[in-house]
Design an enzyme around this catalytic site. Structure first.
Site, PDB file in Angstrom:
ATOM      1  N   THR A   1     -13.015  -2.652 -28.782  1.00 36.59           N
ATOM      2  CA  THR A   1     -13.215  -3.633 -28.712  1.00 36.59           C
ATOM      3  C   THR A   1     -14.709  -3.755 -28.339  1.00 36.59           C
ATOM      4  OG1 THR A   1     -10.698  -3.158 -27.696  1.00 36.59           O
ATOM      5  CG2 THR A   1     -12.710  -5.178 -26.490  1.00 36.59           C
TER       6      THR A   1
ATOM      7  N   TRP B   1      -8.104   5.246 -29.603  1.00 37.01           N
ATOM      8  CA  TRP B   1      -8.280   4.013 -30.037  1.00 37.01           C
ATOM      9  C   TRP B   1      -8.325   4.000 -31.755  1.00 37.01           C
ATOM     10  CZ3 TRP B   1      -8.496   4.169 -24.732  1.00 37.01           C
ATOM     11  CH2 TRP B   1      -7.570   2.550 -24.210  1.00 37.01           C
TER      12      TRP B   1
ATOM     13  N   ASN C   1      -3.792   3.074 -29.068  1.00 33.25           N
ATOM     14  CA  ASN C   1      -3.607   2.538 -28.380  1.00 33.25           C
ATOM     15  C   ASN C   1      -3.310   1.107 -29.478  1.00 33.25           C
ATOM     16  OD1 ASN C   1      -4.401   0.220 -25.919  1.00 33.25           O
ATOM     17  ND2 ASN C   1      -5.427  -0.259 -27.638  1.00 33.25           N
ATOM     18  N   GLU C   2      -2.221   1.076 -29.243  1.00 32.46           N
ATOM     19  CA  GLU C   2      -1.715  -0.533 -29.512  1.00 32.46           C
ATOM     20  C   GLU C   2      -1.253  -0.954 -31.249  1.00 32.46           C
ATOM     21  OE1 GLU C   2      -4.151  -3.603 -28.031  1.00 32.46           O
ATOM     22  OE2 GLU C   2      -3.256  -2.768 -26.309  1.00 32.46           O
TER      23      GLU C   2
ATOM     24  N   GLU D   1      -1.341  -0.289 -20.295  1.00 36.05           N
ATOM     25  CA  GLU D   1      -2.638  -1.448 -20.092  1.00 36.05           C
ATOM     26  C   GLU D   1      -1.956  -2.827 -19.193  1.00 36.05           C
ATOM     27  OE1 GLU D   1      -5.370  -0.630 -23.054  1.00 36.05           O
ATOM     28  OE2 GLU D   1      -5.723  -3.249 -23.078  1.00 36.05           O
TER      29      GLU D   1
ATOM     30  N   ARG E   1      -2.646 -12.035 -20.719  1.00 35.03           N
ATOM     31  CA  ARG E   1      -1.483 -11.951 -21.552  1.00 35.03           C
ATOM     32  C   ARG E   1      -0.638 -11.427 -20.573  1.00 35.03           C
ATOM     33  NH1 ARG E   1      -4.550  -7.583 -23.583  1.00 35.03           N
ATOM     34  NH2 ARG E   1      -5.743  -9.855 -24.900  1.00 35.03           N
TER      35      ARG E   1
END
Length: 918
Positions: A113, A155, A203-204, A280, A410
């Protein structure tokens, strides 16, 4: 509301009324009533019951995330005194945010990120428990509060866990990946004395039954039976997968969802009988709007969906503007060179409303018995300590945030109304008994929507007189829009503060000249102020003889450590790079002494190269880059070299052969200097590669060092300095009186190189006012209609023509619309547009197809426009989206400019900034 009434008119009118206080006044903005009738306020017919006998789900805590990625990077470089103050505000009990949970990234050597976090195992044979800073941060949190719960999550992963076969799947060899994670857990425990409480999957991204089962087995065997697995740190689809696979479900302890909507269906997740966390949350800018988002969502998550923990991304905004999601954090600390910490910390104080009055292991009170929705909008939630505690404690949290300030980054929110109201509560006999004979509750208050027009701040976490509960257990609270109350039996809360020191001042400009020879760092650490974006650069002893003949001071070097493509969270198209400096830089010189790796250590088809750059964006997809290669060639280009493909010819500025005295096996000095629209100098050692080469003159960005691929280039020193003449804008030497009411607001060429031009310095207040810093006046539209111009006026939050709404987080990270009249506050929504003739005005919002050719970000289309209007926009309007640069206070028409190969005409001109015209 009445039929046909504008849905948010009431809420907007309430929050936007002017704050009635003089500068420095401590006027109250709230009222707590023991006897509401004394003030003539209408009561709800039935009080809201609060009954500690109806203890519900276990409260698992509030926390924040360091990582995802490199979000705490600059905090490490702060002077110890200021760094300790930040850590105290985040972790010390009863002082600041007093966080219950610290979640950190398990570094994987890849962009995640805001940068790369280095891995503890760059290769299968390499194990280094001194790289990175997350273990240090875990130990600092535990030192301040041994009860802090800890949580690790990857991540990305080094490529070797998948044998380099698939850069998209870390679970090809589940036992190998599980072993890699267990090594990280062992490092935390054995070296840093931190036994990690929770571990995530990826992560995600995807999860894997085979992997979580293998991880559970290996953790148990290594002594981590109490470490719980959270999955999948992403979407709720994990719940369906676990329902279909009992062994999978058995291996997972907690359901971790990211940015869960309170208006979605989580029936499948609840069927599993496991705790559900918002693992998160927020990702919103650290102002009062970010605080309003956070305090709303951490309350509503339990009331509406029985989620029992929320963890904010991110912990400390200690990463450079120009990397993703600037300051979407608890607090902001981005100036390690000055030691300055932004003293405005509304998100910290929003967090303190819960964390200083509760602990993990307490219980929520059931909805309807201490938690629920307020009659006129908003939420309340109650917490009670376990029965076995010798002295039980009780806390009630009340939150009322309007739709205009409720949004997080979001997910999206539906429209809703809130109104100020007098809310009556009734404590059950068992609850009332917890208060003792005095029947008093301590009281703390914030308002994240009533903003002072001079400072842009509100009343945050303010101690109020105790609230006395009547004998029948009732009390009434007048809850204004934007208001947050904490009422509690706990009386040990504190509003901690940063200690102000005369020598610590706000100095956003990066200090130049900057010289670093890398000799003063511990092995395995990162160099001060550098931020790795692709690959991982660490300090290590050089494997080559010291370049003493070139004036180098020793044998420690900054070396690129990643040997192969990683299993990425964000794919890396270009070579490795570490950036430094400011997003605003343009006229810069950078020099570096480097050594290429020995060719016999590389595959035969790999030709290593070393690079320096100016004006680059986060991952050097644009900017001016000079690379020299071991085959005796150089490339001067827009953007850095690609990992697995050749340059696009449109991005090439100049190429050629390098003539050097010796071979490339030794140390070399590479230099690049750019001034305005010219590469004034490119050199290798004493050889001039380019001089006075024309380039486009509108790119701005960081300085950088980098490589052409996954190999160990060593950098022995780096020097960065100003180039050309850094002109101070004429307006910065003008007296303050130049800007008066009715002064016109237009646009002009942005001041470059991070130099603040007072004519272009603005602040974005969280109540949507756009304040000119130097004059203290606000930007105002001349009329609430299309074609209106802008001028400066006395700030007045009640005026709709001063409320310039924007995506308060993304405006600092991209280009977004700036509008007046949203939520039907005006008869139509108007959009701020700019023209290269120096004017700005308001226009009706337009559909995407009209302005796509003019802007880089699509406009929010609210209605279609006529063909005549479309033609006029295509002919006249130049841009309709804006980006805010916090270092200089500039509201720009550009965030970044793509390279020529992007094939877009966007921003092919010098950046324009909103300007107060003297």
């Amino acid at each position: 509301r009445e039929p046909g009434e504008a849905p948010l008119r009431r809420a907007v009118r309430l929050h936007s009324a002017p704050v009635m206080r003089a500068r420095g006044s401590a006027a109250r903005l709230w009222l707590v009533l023991g006897y509401a009738a004394a003030c003539g306020i209408a009561q709800e017919p039935s009080p809201l019951l609060v009954d500690v006998a109806r203890a519900g789900k276990r409260f698992d805590g509030l926390g924040a995330i360091s990582g995802g990625g490199a979000t705490s990077r600059l905090l490490v470089d702060y002077p110890e005194e200021q760094r300790s103050q930040v850590l105290d505000l985040l972790f010390s009990p009863q002082f600041g945010a007093s966080l219950h949970i610290l979640k950190v990234e398990i570094g994987g050597d890849s962009q995640s990120t805001d940068g790369t976090e280095t891995s503890h195992m760059h290769s299968e044979e390499d194990l280094d428990y001194h790289s990175g800073y997350e273990w240090w941060l875990l130990s600092e949190a535990k030192r301040r509060n041994p009860s802090t719960l800890t949580y690790g999550l990857p991540w990305s992963f080094p490529g070797w866990v998948g044998n380099g076969t698939d850069p998209t799947d870390p679970f090809v060899f589940p036992s190998k990946t599980a072993g890699y994670i267990v090594k990280w857990l062992e490092g935390a425990r054995d070296v840093y004395n931190v036994t990690v409480d929770y571990i995530g999957v990826w992560n995600e991204r995807s999860s894997s039954s085979a992997y979580t089962i293998a991880l559970r087995q290996q953790m148990d065997a290594a002594g981590f039976a109490r470490t719980q697995i959270v999955a999948k740190d992403g979407g709720a689809d994990i719940c369906d997968a676990m329902l279909a696979d009992p062994e999978y479900a058995k291996s997972i302890d907690i359901i971790g969802l990211h940015y869960p909507s309170d208006f979605a269906d989580y029936t499948a997740c609840h069927k599993l009988g496991k705790p559900i966390w918002a693992s998160e949350e927020s990702s919103s800018y650290a102002d009062a709007n970010g605080a309003a988002c956070w305090v709303r969502v951490v309350t509503s998550h339990y009331v509406l969906n029985q989620m029992t923990a929320s963890i904010m991304w991110n912990l400390a905004g200690s990463y450079m503007h120009g990397t993703n999601w600037y300051a979407s954090s608890m607090l902001t600390a981005v100036q390690p060179w000055s030691g300055y910490i932004d003293p405005s910390m509304p998100v910290v104080w929003a967090t303190a409303h819960i964390t200083q009055f509760s602990k993990p292991g307490w219980s929520y009170l059931d909805v309807g018995y201490g938690s629920g929705e307020l009659p006129k909008g908003g939420y309340y939630a109650s917490f009670v300590s376990p029965k076995e505690n010798q002295e039980r404690e009780f806390t009630l949290m009340i939150v009322k945030i309007s739709r205009d300030h409720a949004s997080c980054t979001r997910p999206g929110l539906p429209d809703f109304d809130v109104e100020e109201e007098a809310v009556r509560f009734k404590l059950s006999e068992e609850t009332l008994a917890l208060l003792g004979e005095t029947r008093n509750l301590s009281s703390w208050y914030s308002n994240f929507e009533q903003i002072d027009k001079y400072t842009g701040e509100g009343e945050y976490f303010s101690k109020q007189p105790d609230l006395m509960v009547l004998e029948d257990g009732t009390f009434t609270v007048l809850v204004p829009v934007g208001g947050v109350f904490t009422l509690s039996t706990i009386r040990t809360a504190n509003h901690g503060r940063i200690i102000e020191q005369p020598h610590v001042q706000n100095e956003p400009a990066f200090p130049l000249p900057w010289i670093d020879d890398f000799q003063s760092y511990p092995t395995s650490q990162e160099a001060r102020y550098f931020s790795d974006q692709i690959g991982a650069f660490e300090i290590h002893p050089s494997v080559f003889p010291s370049p003493e003949c070139m004036g180098a001071a020793g044998n420690r070097v900054m070396v690129q450590m990643v040997p192969m493509q990683c299993i990425n969270w964000v794919a890396a198209e270009r070579g490795t790079v570490s950036v430094i400096g400011m997003r605003e830089w343009q006229d810069i010189s950078i020099s570096a002494v480097f050594h290429l790796p020995a060719q016999d250590m590389l595959p035969t088809d790999v030709v290593p190269s070393a690079c320096v750059a100016t004006r680059v964006d986060q991952e050097w997809s644009t900017g001016i880059v000079l690379c020299v290669s071991a085959n005796g060639t150089f490339v001067l280009s827009y953007g850095g070299p690609y990992n697995d493909k050749a340059y696009d010819s449109r991005d090439l500025i100049l190429t050629g052969a390098v003539v050097v005295k010796d071979t490339f096996e030794g140390w070399h000095n590479i230099t690049l200097e750019t001034v305005k629209d010219v590469v004034t100098l490119a050199m290798l050692d004493d050889t001039i590669l380019a001089r006075h080469v024309p380039i486009r003159g509108f790119d701005t960005g960081f300085a950088a060092i980098g490589t052409g691929g996954w190999y160990a280039v060593e950098f022995n020193s780096v020097m960065i300095d100003r180039a050309g003449t850094w002109a101070i804008p004429a307006s910065s030497m003008s007296p303050r009186q130049l800007w008066e009411e009715k002064a016109r607001v237009g646009v002009s060429n942005c001041s470059s190189n991070g130099i603040i031009d007072p004519a272009q310095q603005f602040r974005l207040f969280p109540n949507w006012m756009l304040v000119h810093e130097e004059s203290g006046l606000c930007v105002e539209a001349s009329a609430a209609e299309a074609e209106a111009s802008l001028f400066l006026a006395e700030c007045d939050g009640a005026k709709a023509v001063q409320r310039f709404r924007n995506d308060y987080t993304n405006i600092r990270n991209n280009e977004v619309p700036v509008t007046l009249g949203s939520y039907q506050e005006l008869s139509e929504t108007l959009q701020l547009v700019g023209f290269y003739n120096g004017t700005v005005k308001l226009q009706s919002t337009v559909s995407n197809d009209v302005m796509t050719a003019q802007t880089s970000a699509p406009l929010a289309a609210s209605r279609r426009v006529s063909s005549e209007q479309s033609e006029r926009f295509l002919r006249d309007a130049q841009w309709a989206t804006w980006s805010f640069f916090p270092n200089t206070g500039q509201l720009r028409n550009q965030y970044s400019s793509p390279p020529p190969s992007a094939g877009t005409e966007h921003a092919q001109a010098y950046p324009q900034c909103l300007t107060a015209m003297p």
